[in-house]
Design a protein around this motif. Sequence first.
Motif, short mmCIF file in Angstrom:
data_model
loop_
_atom_site.label_atom_id
_atom_site.label_comp_id
_atom_site.label_asym_id
_atom_site.label_seq_id
_atom_site.Cartn_x
_atom_site.Cartn_y
_atom_site.Cartn_z
N SER A 19 47.85 43.23 33.80
CA SER A 19 48.49 42.83 35.06
C SER A 19 47.52 43.06 36.22
O SER A 19 47.51 42.30 37.19
CB SER A 19 49.80 43.58 35.27
OG SER A 19 49.58 44.94 35.53
N PHE A 20 46.69 44.09 36.12
CA PHE A 20 45.67 44.29 37.17
C PHE A 20 44.74 43.08 37.21
O PHE A 20 44.46 42.53 38.27
CB PHE A 20 44.88 45.58 36.89
CG PHE A 20 43.80 45.82 37.91
CD1 PHE A 20 44.12 46.29 39.18
CD2 PHE A 20 42.47 45.54 37.62
CE1 PHE A 20 43.13 46.49 40.13
CE2 PHE A 20 41.47 45.73 38.57
CZ PHE A 20 41.81 46.21 39.83
N LEU A 21 44.32 42.66 36.04
CA LEU A 21 43.38 41.55 35.94
C LEU A 21 44.02 40.23 36.42
O LEU A 21 43.42 39.47 37.17
CB LEU A 21 42.96 41.41 34.48
CG LEU A 21 41.62 40.74 34.27
CD1 LEU A 21 40.50 41.64 34.81
CD2 LEU A 21 41.40 40.50 32.77
N PHE A 22 45.25 39.97 36.00
CA PHE A 22 45.89 38.69 36.33
C PHE A 22 46.47 38.69 37.74
O PHE A 22 46.25 37.76 38.51
CB PHE A 22 47.00 38.36 35.31
CG PHE A 22 46.47 37.82 34.02
CD1 PHE A 22 45.51 38.50 33.28
CD2 PHE A 22 46.94 36.61 33.51
CE1 PHE A 22 45.02 38.01 32.07
CE2 PHE A 22 46.46 36.10 32.30
CZ PHE A 22 45.51 36.80 31.58
N ALA A 23 47.26 39.75 38.06
CA ALA A 23 48.03 39.72 39.31
C ALA A 23 47.17 40.07 40.52
O ALA A 23 47.44 39.60 41.63
CB ALA A 23 49.23 40.67 39.23
N ILE A 24 46.13 40.87 40.32
CA ILE A 24 45.30 41.22 41.47
C ILE A 24 43.97 40.46 41.43
O ILE A 24 43.70 39.61 42.28
CB ILE A 24 45.11 42.75 41.58
CG1 ILE A 24 46.50 43.38 41.86
CG2 ILE A 24 44.12 43.09 42.72
CD1 ILE A 24 46.52 44.83 42.18
N VAL A 25 43.17 40.72 40.41
CA VAL A 25 41.85 40.07 40.37
C VAL A 25 42.00 38.55 40.30
O VAL A 25 41.42 37.81 41.10
CB VAL A 25 41.01 40.59 39.16
CG1 VAL A 25 39.65 39.93 39.13
CG2 VAL A 25 40.87 42.11 39.23
N GLY A 26 42.80 38.09 39.36
CA GLY A 26 42.97 36.65 39.16
C GLY A 26 43.65 35.98 40.34
O GLY A 26 43.11 35.05 40.94
N ALA A 27 44.86 36.46 40.70
CA ALA A 27 45.66 35.77 41.71
C ALA A 27 45.08 35.92 43.12
O ALA A 27 45.14 34.99 43.93
CB ALA A 27 47.09 36.29 41.68
N PHE A 70 41.76 37.16 43.95
CA PHE A 70 40.31 37.04 44.16
C PHE A 70 39.70 35.80 43.50
O PHE A 70 38.75 35.24 44.02
CB PHE A 70 39.60 38.31 43.66
CG PHE A 70 39.88 39.49 44.55
CD1 PHE A 70 39.02 39.81 45.61
CD2 PHE A 70 41.02 40.27 44.36
CE1 PHE A 70 39.31 40.88 46.45
CE2 PHE A 70 41.30 41.35 45.20
CZ PHE A 70 40.45 41.66 46.24
N VAL A 71 40.25 35.39 42.35
CA VAL A 71 39.62 34.25 41.66
C VAL A 71 40.34 32.94 42.02
O VAL A 71 39.72 31.99 42.48
CB VAL A 71 39.63 34.47 40.12
CG1 VAL A 71 38.96 33.30 39.42
CG2 VAL A 71 38.92 35.78 39.77
#
Length: 237
Positions: free
Chosen positions: A161-169, A171-172
Amino acid sequence: MNNSTNVDPSELAKFSELAHRWWDPNSEFRPLHEINPLRLSWIQEFTRLQDLQVLDVGCGGGILSEAMAREGAQVLGIDLATKSLRVAQLHALESGVKNVHYRECSVEALATQTPAQYDVVTCMEMLEHVPDFESVVQACSRLVKPGGWVFFSTLNRNPKSFLFAIVGAEFVLNLLPRGTHEYQKFIKPSELAQSCRASRLAQHSIRGLSYNPLTRRYWVSRDPSVNYWVATQKNAP
Ligand code: SAH
Protein backbone atom coordinates in the motif's frame (compact mmCIF):
# COMPACT_ATOMS: atom_id res chain seq x y z
CA MET A 1 -10.28 11.68 22.94
CA ASN A 2 -12.80 14.52 23.15
CA ASN A 3 -14.86 15.84 20.27
CA SER A 4 -12.84 18.86 19.31
CA THR A 5 -9.43 17.24 19.36
CA ASN A 6 -9.93 14.34 16.96
CA VAL A 7 -8.98 16.44 13.98
CA ASP A 8 -5.73 17.26 12.27
CA PRO A 9 -5.93 20.90 11.08
CA SER A 10 -3.29 20.29 8.41
CA GLU A 11 -5.53 17.58 6.92
CA LEU A 12 -8.46 19.99 6.74
CA ALA A 13 -6.21 22.64 5.21
CA LYS A 14 -5.19 20.23 2.42
CA PHE A 15 -8.80 19.64 1.45
CA SER A 16 -9.86 23.28 1.88
CA GLU A 17 -7.14 24.41 -0.47
CA LEU A 18 -8.52 22.20 -3.22
CA ALA A 19 -12.17 22.73 -2.35
CA HIS A 20 -13.09 24.63 -5.52
CA ARG A 21 -12.06 21.58 -7.54
CA TRP A 22 -14.25 18.97 -5.85
CA TRP A 23 -16.66 18.71 -8.79
CA ASP A 24 -14.08 18.91 -11.57
CA PRO A 25 -13.88 15.30 -12.78
CA ASN A 26 -10.37 15.91 -14.11
CA SER A 27 -9.01 17.40 -10.91
CA GLU A 28 -7.21 15.87 -7.94
CA PHE A 29 -10.59 14.40 -7.05
CA ARG A 30 -10.81 12.38 -10.27
CA PRO A 31 -10.24 9.06 -8.44
CA LEU A 32 -13.24 9.75 -6.18
CA HIS A 33 -15.43 10.56 -9.20
CA GLU A 34 -14.29 7.38 -10.92
CA ILE A 35 -14.90 5.08 -7.97
CA ASN A 36 -18.20 6.70 -6.98
CA PRO A 37 -20.51 4.52 -9.12
CA LEU A 38 -18.66 1.42 -7.87
CA ARG A 39 -19.07 2.28 -4.20
CA LEU A 40 -22.69 3.35 -4.69
CA SER A 41 -23.62 -0.01 -6.18
CA TRP A 42 -21.58 -1.85 -3.54
CA ILE A 43 -23.56 -0.08 -0.77
CA GLN A 44 -26.77 -1.01 -2.55
CA GLU A 45 -25.82 -4.68 -2.45
CA PHE A 46 -26.53 -4.50 1.29
CA THR A 47 -29.32 -2.00 1.63
CA ARG A 48 -31.71 0.10 -0.39
CA LEU A 49 -31.28 3.86 -0.02
CA GLN A 50 -34.71 5.09 -1.08
CA ASP A 51 -36.40 6.98 1.78
CA LEU A 52 -33.71 6.06 4.31
CA GLN A 53 -31.94 8.46 6.67
CA VAL A 54 -28.30 8.46 5.61
CA LEU A 55 -25.30 10.14 7.22
CA ASP A 56 -22.12 10.71 5.19
CA VAL A 57 -19.17 11.33 7.52
CA GLY A 58 -16.26 13.32 6.07
CA CYS A 59 -18.41 14.12 3.04
CA GLY A 60 -16.01 16.63 1.47
CA GLY A 61 -17.58 18.21 -1.63
CA GLY A 62 -20.50 15.77 -1.46
CA ILE A 63 -19.62 13.40 -4.32
CA LEU A 64 -21.08 10.39 -2.51
CA SER A 65 -23.69 12.31 -0.46
CA GLU A 66 -25.32 13.73 -3.56
CA ALA A 67 -25.25 10.40 -5.39
CA MET A 68 -27.02 8.72 -2.46
CA ALA A 69 -29.59 11.52 -2.38
CA ARG A 70 -30.24 10.94 -6.08
CA GLU A 71 -31.10 7.35 -5.13
CA GLY A 72 -33.86 8.76 -2.91
CA ALA A 73 -32.15 8.84 0.50
CA GLN A 74 -32.48 11.74 2.95
CA VAL A 75 -28.80 12.57 3.33
CA LEU A 76 -26.87 14.62 5.85
CA GLY A 77 -23.21 15.17 4.98
CA ILE A 78 -20.82 16.32 7.72
CA ASP A 79 -17.23 17.48 7.51
CA LEU A 80 -15.01 19.98 9.31
CA ALA A 81 -13.61 21.71 6.20
CA THR A 82 -15.80 24.79 5.80
CA LYS A 83 -14.93 25.46 2.17
CA SER A 84 -15.67 21.92 1.07
CA LEU A 85 -19.08 22.11 2.73
CA ARG A 86 -19.86 25.36 0.91
CA VAL A 87 -18.95 23.75 -2.39
CA ALA A 88 -21.12 20.73 -1.55
CA GLN A 89 -24.08 22.93 -0.65
CA LEU A 90 -23.74 25.05 -3.78
CA HIS A 91 -23.47 21.99 -6.00
CA ALA A 92 -26.63 20.47 -4.54
CA LEU A 93 -28.42 23.77 -5.10
CA GLU A 94 -27.24 24.01 -8.69
CA SER A 95 -28.17 20.45 -9.49
CA GLY A 96 -31.55 20.76 -7.78
CA VAL A 97 -31.00 17.87 -5.36
CA LYS A 98 -33.18 18.85 -2.41
CA ASN A 99 -32.84 15.85 -0.10
CA VAL A 100 -29.20 16.43 0.84
CA HIS A 101 -28.05 18.78 3.58
CA TYR A 102 -24.64 19.61 4.95
CA ARG A 103 -23.39 20.57 8.41
CA GLU A 104 -20.03 21.51 9.84
CA CYS A 105 -19.89 19.19 12.79
CA SER A 106 -17.62 16.49 14.15
CA VAL A 107 -18.97 12.96 14.07
CA GLU A 108 -18.35 12.66 17.80
CA ALA A 109 -20.43 15.77 18.54
CA LEU A 110 -23.26 14.60 16.30
CA ALA A 111 -23.24 11.23 18.07
CA THR A 112 -23.96 12.90 21.38
CA GLN A 113 -26.68 15.10 19.82
CA THR A 114 -28.56 12.57 17.70
CA PRO A 115 -27.68 8.96 18.60
CA ALA A 116 -29.36 6.06 16.75
CA GLN A 117 -30.90 8.32 14.10
CA TYR A 118 -29.58 6.90 10.84
CA ASP A 119 -30.41 3.81 8.82
CA VAL A 120 -27.11 4.03 6.98
CA VAL A 121 -23.79 5.71 7.83
CA THR A 122 -21.01 6.01 5.26
CA CYS A 123 -17.47 7.02 6.17
CA MET A 124 -15.35 6.74 3.04
CA GLU A 125 -11.71 7.70 2.59
CA MET A 126 -11.79 9.63 5.85
CA LEU A 127 -10.49 7.39 8.66
CA GLU A 128 -6.90 7.67 7.42
CA HIS A 129 -7.03 11.44 7.88
CA VAL A 130 -7.92 11.60 11.59
CA PRO A 131 -5.67 11.23 14.66
CA ASP A 132 -7.93 8.63 16.33
CA PHE A 133 -9.90 6.51 13.85
CA GLU A 134 -11.39 4.39 16.65
CA SER A 135 -13.21 7.40 18.04
CA VAL A 136 -14.82 7.90 14.59
CA VAL A 137 -15.82 4.23 14.34
CA GLN A 138 -17.38 4.42 17.79
CA ALA A 139 -19.29 7.60 16.92
CA CYS A 140 -20.57 6.07 13.64
CA SER A 141 -21.81 3.11 15.63
CA ARG A 142 -23.64 5.38 18.06
CA LEU A 143 -25.28 7.25 15.18
CA VAL A 144 -26.69 4.25 13.34
CA LYS A 145 -29.94 2.58 14.37
CA PRO A 146 -29.80 -1.04 15.64
CA GLY A 147 -29.74 -3.25 12.55
CA GLY A 148 -28.55 -0.33 10.39
CA TRP A 149 -25.52 -0.36 8.12
CA VAL A 150 -22.17 1.40 8.48
CA PHE A 151 -19.76 1.41 5.53
CA PHE A 152 -16.08 2.30 5.81
CA SER A 153 -13.33 2.60 3.26
CA THR A 154 -9.69 3.34 3.96
CA LEU A 155 -6.12 2.39 3.09
CA ASN A 156 -4.31 -0.71 4.32
CA ARG A 157 -0.86 -0.40 5.93
CA ASN A 158 1.80 -2.63 4.38
CA PRO A 159 4.71 -2.27 1.92
CA LYS A 160 2.41 -2.74 -1.09
CA SER A 161 0.00 0.00 0.00
CA PHE A 162 2.96 2.32 0.59
CA LEU A 163 4.18 1.58 -2.91
CA PHE A 164 0.78 1.87 -4.63
CA ALA A 165 -1.08 4.49 -2.58
CA ILE A 166 1.82 6.85 -1.92
CA VAL A 167 4.69 6.25 -4.34
CA GLY A 168 2.50 5.16 -7.25
CA ALA A 169 -0.53 7.44 -6.82
CA GLU A 170 1.26 10.58 -5.61
CA PHE A 171 4.68 10.40 -7.28
CA VAL A 172 4.51 8.21 -10.39
CA LEU A 173 0.98 8.46 -11.76
CA ASN A 174 0.15 11.85 -10.20
CA LEU A 175 -3.37 10.66 -9.42
CA LEU A 176 -3.28 12.52 -6.09
CA PRO A 177 -1.37 15.59 -4.86
CA ARG A 178 1.83 14.79 -2.99
CA GLY A 179 1.24 14.67 0.73
CA THR A 180 -2.41 13.56 0.40
CA HIS A 181 -1.74 10.49 2.51
CA GLU A 182 0.53 9.71 5.47
CA TYR A 183 1.59 6.09 5.67
CA GLN A 184 1.54 5.89 9.46
CA LYS A 185 -2.16 6.80 9.48
CA PHE A 186 -3.12 3.86 7.26
CA ILE A 187 -5.20 1.18 8.96
CA LYS A 188 -4.90 -2.58 8.73
CA PRO A 189 -8.17 -4.46 8.18
CA SER A 190 -7.54 -6.33 11.45
CA GLU A 191 -7.30 -3.02 13.32
CA LEU A 192 -10.51 -1.73 11.77
CA ALA A 193 -12.21 -5.08 12.45
CA GLN A 194 -11.21 -4.94 16.10
CA SER A 195 -12.49 -1.41 16.44
CA CYS A 196 -15.79 -2.37 14.79
CA ARG A 197 -16.22 -5.34 17.13
CA ALA A 198 -15.57 -3.12 20.13
CA SER A 199 -18.30 -0.77 18.84
CA ARG A 200 -20.82 -3.59 18.25
CA LEU A 201 -20.57 -3.40 14.48
CA ALA A 202 -20.63 -6.84 12.84
CA GLN A 203 -18.48 -7.07 9.75
CA HIS A 204 -20.29 -8.66 6.80
CA SER A 205 -17.98 -8.13 3.91
CA ILE A 206 -14.58 -6.77 2.98
CA ARG A 207 -13.68 -5.81 -0.58
CA GLY A 208 -10.67 -4.28 -2.23
CA LEU A 209 -10.47 -1.61 -4.85
CA SER A 210 -8.03 -2.47 -7.59
CA TYR A 211 -6.65 -0.17 -10.29
CA ASN A 212 -4.97 -0.82 -13.60
CA PRO A 213 -2.79 2.21 -14.48
CA LEU A 214 -2.60 1.16 -18.13
CA THR A 215 -6.33 1.03 -18.75
CA ARG A 216 -7.04 3.55 -15.96
CA ARG A 217 -9.84 1.34 -14.74
CA TYR A 218 -10.90 0.63 -11.16
CA TRP A 219 -12.76 -2.51 -10.12
CA VAL A 220 -14.03 -4.08 -6.93
CA SER A 221 -11.94 -7.10 -5.99
CA ARG A 222 -11.28 -9.54 -3.19
CA ASP A 223 -7.82 -8.08 -2.62
CA PRO A 224 -7.87 -5.62 0.33
CA SER A 225 -4.11 -4.99 0.25
CA VAL A 226 -4.32 -1.31 -0.75
CA ASN A 227 -7.70 0.45 -0.68
CA TYR A 228 -10.44 -1.56 0.99
CA TRP A 229 -14.11 -1.29 1.86
CA VAL A 230 -15.89 -2.81 4.83
CA ALA A 231 -19.65 -3.31 5.26
CA THR A 232 -20.81 -3.59 8.87
CA GLN A 233 -24.16 -3.85 10.60
CA LYS A 234 -25.03 -2.60 14.06
CA ASN A 235 -25.98 -5.40 16.40
CA ALA A 236 -29.49 -5.32 17.77
CA PRO A 237 -29.55 -4.25 21.46
N1 SAH B 1 -15.84 10.97 1.90
C1 SAH B 1 -15.61 11.79 0.73
C2 SAH B 1 -14.36 12.66 0.85
C3 SAH B 1 -13.08 11.94 1.20
S1 SAH B 1 -11.69 13.04 1.37
C4 SAH B 1 -15.53 10.90 -0.47
O1 SAH B 1 -15.09 9.75 -0.33
O2 SAH B 1 -15.88 11.33 -1.56
C5 SAH B 1 -11.52 13.10 3.16
C6 SAH B 1 -12.48 14.07 3.81
O3 SAH B 1 -12.34 13.90 5.23
C7 SAH B 1 -12.19 15.54 3.52
O4 SAH B 1 -13.35 16.16 3.09
C8 SAH B 1 -11.74 16.11 4.88
O5 SAH B 1 -12.10 17.46 5.06
C9 SAH B 1 -12.48 15.19 5.82
N2 SAH B 1 -11.94 15.15 7.18
C10 SAH B 1 -10.65 15.04 7.58
N3 SAH B 1 -10.60 15.03 8.93
C11 SAH B 1 -11.88 15.13 9.37
C12 SAH B 1 -12.47 15.14 10.67
N4 SAH B 1 -11.73 15.05 11.78
N5 SAH B 1 -13.82 15.24 10.76
C13 SAH B 1 -14.58 15.30 9.64
N6 SAH B 1 -14.07 15.28 8.39
C14 SAH B 1 -12.73 15.19 8.26
